[in-house]
Design a protein around this motif. Structure first.
Motif: not given
Length: 138
Positions: A32-35, A41-42, A46-48
């Protein structure tokens, strides 16, 4: 991007990206750190979560919109430049007698130069062919 294969490392952070991350084994396996720092973004990883109606933006539509806008401005500025240039040249020739006379005198002199140059070269060519013809007969 969802069709990329064999991606070892990809960092898309801080790019102002938005929309749903496309579903693929490659993009889903990234951390997720790549985004990071792309608030629009979702979707996984990602957690979103994405809203049900939110789709991945169609890139071809966006580029087509940009292309249409580019060509509208391109034609508008080209037309404006043509009008300004045309009026600048023709307007000055219409309003200023001395410029108009100098302009047409320039073209008259160029016409005379071309005519004389062609006449001299044609005469040389004719003399050359006459000599060649004379040598071949003798």
């Amino acid at each position: 991007m969802s069709e990329l294969t064999f991606v070892n490392h990809l960092d898309l952070s801080d790019n102002h990206l938005s929309g749903k991350i496309p579903s693929s084994t490659q993009l889903q396996s990234l951390n997720a750190s790549c985004f990071a720092r792309n608030p629009g973004l979702c979707g996984p990883p990602l957690s979103q979560k994405c809203w049900s109606g939110e789709q991945t933006p169609n890139q071809s539509e966006a580029s087509e919109e940009y292309g249409d806008e580019f060509w509208k401005w391109f034609y508008a500025t080209t037309g404006f430049g043509f009008v300004v240039g045309f009026l600048g040249v023709c307007g000055s020739l219409l309003l200023k007698d001395s410029w108009r006379h100098a302009y047409f005198l320039l073209f008259d002199n160029m016409k005379n130069w071309v005519y004389i140059t062609m006449a001299v070269n044609m005469a040389r060519l004719q003399r050359k062919f006459q000599r060649h013809h004379f040598l071949c007969r003798a």
